[in-house]
Scaffold this active site. Structure first.
Site, short mmCIF file in Angstrom:
data_model
loop_
_atom_site.label_atom_id
_atom_site.label_comp_id
_atom_site.label_asym_id
_atom_site.label_seq_id
_atom_site.Cartn_x
_atom_site.Cartn_y
_atom_site.Cartn_z
N GLU A 231 4.26 -8.50 -23.32
CA GLU A 231 3.84 -8.30 -24.70
C GLU A 231 5.01 -8.59 -25.63
O GLU A 231 5.89 -7.74 -25.85
CB GLU A 231 3.34 -6.86 -24.94
N LYS A 363 -3.50 9.89 -11.31
CA LYS A 363 -4.02 8.59 -11.77
C LYS A 363 -5.36 8.69 -12.48
O LYS A 363 -6.14 7.74 -12.45
CB LYS A 363 -4.09 7.60 -10.60
N ASP A 439 5.22 3.72 -9.57
CA ASP A 439 3.82 3.47 -9.26
C ASP A 439 3.09 3.22 -10.58
O ASP A 439 2.87 4.13 -11.39
CB ASP A 439 3.25 4.71 -8.54
N HIS A 536 3.73 -9.55 -34.83
CA HIS A 536 3.07 -9.97 -33.58
C HIS A 536 2.66 -11.43 -33.62
O HIS A 536 2.71 -12.13 -32.60
CB HIS A 536 1.88 -9.06 -33.27
C1 LIG Z 1 -5.02 2.08 5.59
C2 LIG Z 1 -6.48 2.10 6.00
C3 LIG Z 1 -7.22 0.95 5.30
C4 LIG Z 1 -6.59 1.93 7.50
O1 LIG Z 1 -7.93 2.10 7.86
P1 LIG Z 1 -8.46 1.98 9.37
O2 LIG Z 1 -9.92 2.16 9.31
O3 LIG Z 1 -7.65 2.84 10.27
O4 LIG Z 1 -8.07 0.47 9.66
P2 LIG Z 1 -8.52 -0.48 10.84
O5 LIG Z 1 -7.28 -0.90 11.56
O6 LIG Z 1 -9.65 0.08 11.65
O7 LIG Z 1 -9.10 -1.76 10.05
C5 LIG Z 1 -10.27 -1.69 9.25
C6 LIG Z 1 -10.11 -2.69 8.11
O8 LIG Z 1 -9.13 -2.20 7.16
C7 LIG Z 1 -8.37 -3.31 6.66
N1 LIG Z 1 -6.95 -3.13 7.05
C8 LIG Z 1 -6.46 -2.19 7.89
N2 LIG Z 1 -5.13 -2.30 7.99
C9 LIG Z 1 -4.76 -3.32 7.21
C10 LIG Z 1 -3.50 -3.92 6.90
N3 LIG Z 1 -2.35 -3.48 7.41
N4 LIG Z 1 -3.48 -4.94 6.04
C11 LIG Z 1 -4.62 -5.40 5.51
N5 LIG Z 1 -5.85 -4.89 5.78
C12 LIG Z 1 -5.91 -3.85 6.61
C13 LIG Z 1 -8.96 -4.55 7.25
O9 LIG Z 1 -9.95 -5.06 6.39
C14 LIG Z 1 -9.58 -4.02 8.53
O10 LIG Z 1 -10.61 -4.85 8.98
P3 LIG Z 1 -10.25 -6.03 9.99
O11 LIG Z 1 -9.54 -7.07 9.20
O12 LIG Z 1 -9.36 -5.42 11.03
O13 LIG Z 1 -11.56 -6.46 10.49
C15 LIG Z 1 -7.16 3.45 5.61
O14 LIG Z 1 -6.53 4.52 6.28
C16 LIG Z 1 -7.14 3.75 4.13
O15 LIG Z 1 -7.90 3.15 3.35
N6 LIG Z 1 -6.31 4.73 3.65
C17 LIG Z 1 -6.27 5.14 2.25
C18 LIG Z 1 -5.04 4.57 1.58
C19 LIG Z 1 -5.21 4.40 0.09
O16 LIG Z 1 -6.28 4.13 -0.41
N7 LIG Z 1 -4.09 4.51 -0.63
C20 LIG Z 1 -4.08 4.35 -2.08
C21 LIG Z 1 -3.05 5.28 -2.69
S1 LIG Z 1 -3.56 6.91 -2.79
C22 LIG Z 1 -3.32 7.22 -4.47
O17 LIG Z 1 -2.49 6.58 -5.02
C23 LIG Z 1 -4.23 8.07 -5.27
C24 LIG Z 1 -4.54 9.51 -4.89
C25 LIG Z 1 -4.86 9.68 -3.42
O18 LIG Z 1 -3.50 10.40 -5.23
C26 LIG Z 1 -5.77 9.77 -5.78
C27 LIG Z 1 -6.51 11.02 -5.50
O19 LIG Z 1 -6.05 12.08 -5.94
O20 LIG Z 1 -7.59 10.94 -4.86
N1 LIG Z 2 0.13 9.66 -0.41
C1 LIG Z 2 -0.52 9.59 -1.55
O1 LIG Z 2 -1.57 10.19 -1.72
C2 LIG Z 2 0.06 8.82 -2.66
C3 LIG Z 2 1.11 7.98 -2.46
N2 LIG Z 2 1.63 7.28 -3.52
C4 LIG Z 2 2.77 6.42 -3.20
O2 LIG Z 2 3.77 7.27 -2.66
C5 LIG Z 2 5.03 6.64 -2.78
C6 LIG Z 2 6.04 7.64 -3.27
O3 LIG Z 2 6.05 8.73 -2.40
P1 LIG Z 2 7.36 9.60 -2.32
O4 LIG Z 2 7.05 10.81 -1.55
O5 LIG Z 2 7.95 9.74 -3.66
O6 LIG Z 2 8.37 8.64 -1.57
P2 LIG Z 2 8.56 8.35 -0.03
O7 LIG Z 2 7.28 8.39 0.71
O8 LIG Z 2 9.39 7.12 0.09
O9 LIG Z 2 9.42 9.62 0.43
C7 LIG Z 2 10.75 9.77 0.03
C8 LIG Z 2 11.64 9.72 1.25
O10 LIG Z 2 13.00 9.69 0.85
C9 LIG Z 2 13.69 10.73 1.51
N3 LIG Z 2 14.81 11.12 0.63
C10 LIG Z 2 16.12 10.85 0.88
N4 LIG Z 2 16.90 11.25 -0.13
C11 LIG Z 2 16.09 11.80 -1.04
C12 LIG Z 2 16.33 12.40 -2.30
N5 LIG Z 2 17.55 12.51 -2.84
N6 LIG Z 2 15.27 12.86 -2.98
C13 LIG Z 2 14.03 12.76 -2.48
N7 LIG Z 2 13.75 12.21 -1.29
C14 LIG Z 2 14.76 11.71 -0.57
C15 LIG Z 2 12.66 11.80 1.76
O11 LIG Z 2 13.09 12.62 2.79
P3 LIG Z 2 12.18 13.71 3.50
O12 LIG Z 2 11.49 12.97 4.62
O13 LIG Z 2 13.14 14.72 3.99
O14 LIG Z 2 11.19 14.26 2.53
C16 LIG Z 2 11.45 10.96 2.12
O15 LIG Z 2 11.46 10.57 3.46
C17 LIG Z 2 4.84 5.51 -3.76
O16 LIG Z 2 4.81 4.29 -3.04
C18 LIG Z 2 3.49 5.78 -4.35
O17 LIG Z 2 2.86 4.62 -4.80
C19 LIG Z 2 1.13 7.39 -4.77
C20 LIG Z 2 0.09 8.23 -5.00
C21 LIG Z 2 -0.57 8.96 -3.98
#
Ligand SMILES: CC(C)(COP(=O)([O-])OP(=O)([O-])OC[C@H]1O[C@@H](n2cnc3c(N)ncnc32)[C@H](O)[C@@H]1OP(=O)([O-])[O-])[C@@H](O)C(=O)NCCC(=O)NCCSC(=O)C[C@@](C)(O)CC(=O)[O-]
Ligand SMILES: NC(=O)C1=CN([C@@H]2O[C@H](COP(=O)(O)OP(=O)(O)OC[C@H]3O[C@@H](n4cnc5c(N)ncnc54)[C@H](OP(=O)(O)O)[C@@H]3O)[C@@H](O)[C@H]2O)C=CC1
Length: 591
Positions: A231, A363, A439, A536
């Site tokens: 931007e 989020k 993030d 802008h």
């Molecule tokens: C990680 C999975 C997908 C594994 O899931 P799974 O079912 O164990 O994976 P799988 O090995 O059986 O494979 C199934 C399919 O997943 C895909 N897949 C599987 N692995 C891969 C990979 N390495 N790279 C690319 N694609 C992958 C791929 O499409 C695959 O199909 P295939 O190609 O094998 O036919 C599952 O455990 C998952 O969806 N976990 C959730 C993770 C997530 O959504 N994280 C987002 C961040 S959380 C957050 O930020 C917000 C939060 C949580 O705080 C919000 C809230 O409060 O709710």
């Molecule tokens: N799981 C979820 O639901 C979500 C995950 N995320 C993702 O999570 C990630 C961030 O997770 P976050 O837990 O912050 O990071 P990490 O998962 O990378 O954890 C931090 C690591 O650093 C180690 N560490 C070493 N030195 C320090 C220090 N000085 N202070 C703090 N930690 C230290 C911690 O040790 P120790 O093992 O002793 O704790 C830990 O292993 C981002 O990628 C974000 O996008 C975002 C939203 C939701």
């Protein structure tokens, strides 16, 4: 690219084939005679040189020079097994037939692809290096065939950069246009930091320009703040705010609360049972048991609070913890998960519906975060001398204060915003988040901000920004990537603090809040003086965009690139000069 005429020497052809792929060894002794190890596929009119190593891969020449490698291999799939439809041929026969094909480019790997049958044969014994020995095109063939998952490329090849290159090759076939990938760069990037940490299915990276605002006078330090944005005007505006701040005593900023949250939702047989568990968790000795378990999962996560909120027979358990220098979501989620396992053993009727019951709140815009705070809660304040308000910001204190009331307070209330009592906090938060590897989705709560302005007794402008939810870290997540880490280093807070865990994250939070304050000053002043649109149009609306019409393909911009010169007529560069710049590397904007 070198090419050779195959009529001149078959052995030269074989030499080149071996140079091209070191895994190919041609049995020359047998090829020099009428050996059965050189065979002709009668139906497809292609030649397969049988290779004298254990995998016995076969490369094909002939049609592949005219068609794409994959189409040749597709045909080859239908080819009956070698021993059924092949006959021995002589080198003379091969030379005669190759002569009809014209010059053959032996540096083009597409010309030398093993058949799918032979690739499968290579993999049958699962030799460690079989994947690595294959050409990119052969890997794509196996991906199309389903023998190789694209997400396994990094693991199979043991080479992240090549994995990205092969995935791009495969994907460009899927989207039916090789050129589509051209402008998405992928070279000059260390993917070893990305794999298993920051992104999956990697096909490159999107370069975002990074500017800096500053020096920002903050807590007695002079700070240069990196901002990644597209931007135009945003960095200039924030920079102007920094200048105005520097005319006074600078910004004072401080973290006043610290706690990352994760809130599972659990269900019981009845509402009363849910209340009993709430009472149990709120008993000090039981809370200590929970805290001990929680804290044992990390060297840095320390439980500060457990808030239990009932909804019928559901119970929302909001765990809040300090997380050292990390943003803490993984850390707190892991700790909460382990506590829930423990609680399920104690309360056998407790059903864990989800580790995240949306009461965290991550989020999503929420009043809870606005009221309770999440991550770092920060306040920043500065006094801007009235003459700086007129000289640098081109307005006056009274107008700024009036705008603060009528826009930031009344206007936002009329719109029913949650935590949006500010002008552009999200702009600055997003730009610093991108630059420093935060993030990006957490801009939702992190940009909640109350901007207040009033007039001091001396007639100067006092401005403050209160930001209750800065979900940031200097360790973990995207902060490990070299470019993002460099931006943190600019701010003096990269990684974990060596002696006081959490201090670096506080420095980052205070810097973001103070920079938001600078951005607020400048934008609000521009709205007082009526300069918003003018600035802008000058700095944000690209002349390149103006040149194109909706129907024009993007490539037209390359052919007729206009470089605007501020304050003068457009300068038009000849297309050839621009194209030369594009040719400098494989990626259009990486030179
Ligand atoms: C990680 C999975 C997908 C594994 O899931 P799974 O079912 O164990 O994976 P799988 O090995 O059986 O494979 C199934 C399919 O997943 C895909 N897949 C599987 N692995 C891969 C990979 N390495 N790279 C690319 N694609 C992958 C791929 O499409 C695959 O199909 P295939 O190609 O094998 O036919 C599952 O455990 C998952 O969806 N976990 C959730 C993770 C997530 O959504 N994280 C987002 C961040 S959380 C957050 O930020 C917000 C939060 C949580 O705080 C919000 C809230 O409060 O709710
Ligand atoms: N799981 C979820 O639901 C979500 C995950 N995320 C993702 O999570 C990630 C961030 O997770 P976050 O837990 O912050 O990071 P990490 O998962 O990378 O954890 C931090 C690591 O650093 C180690 N560490 C070493 N030195 C320090 C220090 N000085 N202070 C703090 N930690 C230290 C911690 O040790 P120790 O093992 O002793 O704790 C830990 O292993 C981002 O990628 C974000 O996008 C975002 C939203 C939701």
């Amino acid at each position: 690219m070198s090419s050779m005429n195959p009529t001149q020497s078959t052995s030269e052809f074989f030499d080149a084939a071996e140079r091209l792929n070191p895994s190919i060894i041609i049995d020359r002794d047998s090829s020099a005679s009428d050996s059965p190890s050189l065979q002709k596929n009668c139906d497809k009119d292609r030649y397969d040189g049988v290779i004298a190593d254990q995998h016995r891969p076969v490369f094909t020449v002939g049609e592949s020079r005219k068609n794409s490698c994959s189409s040749v291999i597709d045909n080859a799939v239908e080819t009956p097994p070698l021993n059924m439809k092949q006959k021995s041929i002589t080198v003379a026969e091969i030379q005669a037939d190759l002569a009809n094909l014209g010059p053959l480019d032996l540096n083009d790997r597409k010309n030398l692809c093993r058949t799918l049958v032979n690739l499968r044969e290579m993999l049958r014994n699962e030799p460690v290096d079989a994947w690595k020995e294959m050409t990119d095109e052969e890997l794509v063939t196996l991906m199309n065939d389903g023998s190789l998952k694209q997400q396994d490329l990094e693991k199979k090849l043991g080479d992240e950069r090549r994995a990205v290159a092969v995935r791009r090759l495969w994907l460009s076939e899927q989207i039916k246009c090789e050129d589509k990938m051209h402008s998405l760069p992928f070279e000059q990037y260390d993917y070893s930091m990305v794999s298993g940490a920051c992104c999956e299915n990697v096909i490159g990276y999107v370069p975002v320009p990074v500017g800096y605002a500053g020096p920002l006078s903050l807590n007695g330090r002079r700070v240069y703040v990196p901002m990644a944005t597209t931007e135009g005007c945003l960095v200039a505006s924030t920079n102007r705010g920094c200048r105005a701040i520097a005319d006074g005593a600078g910004v004072a900023a401080s973290v006043y609360n610290d706690g990352m949250s994760r809130a599972p939702v659990v269900q019981f047989e009845s509402a009363l049972e849910a209340l009993k568990v709430k009472a149990w968790l709120e008993t000090s000795s039981n809370y200590q048991i929970v805290k001990q378990k929680f804290d044992s999962t990390s060297g840095y996560a320390r439980l500060q609070e457990l808030k239990c909120t009932p909804a019928g027979r559901l119970l929302y358990l909001r765990f809040v913890a300090t997380t050292g220098d990390a943003m803490g979501m993984n850390m707190v989620s892991k700790a909460t998960d382990e506590v829930m396992v423990m609680l399920q053993q104690t309360f056998v009727n407790m059903e864990l519906i989800s580790l995240s019951g949306n009461y965290c709140v991550d989020k999503k815009a929420s009043a809870l975060n606005w009221i309770e705070g999440r991550g770092k809660s920060v306040v920043a304040e500065a006094v801007i001398p009235s003459d700086s308000v007129s000289r640098i910001l081109k307005t006056n204190v009274d107008r700024m204060v009036e705008l603060g009331e009528k826009k930031l307070l009344i206007g936002s209330s009329m719109a029913g915003v949650i935590g949006g009592f500010n002008a552009q906090a999200a702009n600055v938060v997003a730009a610093i988040f991108l630059a420093t590897g935060q993030d990006a989705a957490q801009v939702v709560s992190s940009s909640m901000c109350l901007t207040q302005m009033d007039k001091t007794a001396a007639g100067d402008l006092r401005i403050s920004c209160t930001m209750p939810c800065l979900e940031i870290g200097t360790r973990g997540g995207g902060t490990i990537l070299p470019a993002q880490r460099t931006c943190l280093e600019m701010l003096g807070c990269a990684g974990g603090h060596p002696t006081k865990p959490g201090k670096n994250a506080h420095i980052l939070a205070e810097t973001i809040c103070a920079t938001v304050l600078a951005g607020e000053l400048s934008l609000l002043a521009a709205q007082c003086s009526g300069d918003l649109v003018k600035s802008h149009l000058k700095m944000n609306r690209s002349q390149l965009n103006l040149m194109s019409t909706v129907s024009e393909p993007a490539v037209a911009l390359k052919d007729q690139c206009t470089v605007p010169k501020v304050g003068s007529h457009e300068r038009r560069h000849p297309a050839s000069a621009v194209n030369n710049a594009f040719k400098l590397s494989g990626c259009a904007n990486i030179v």
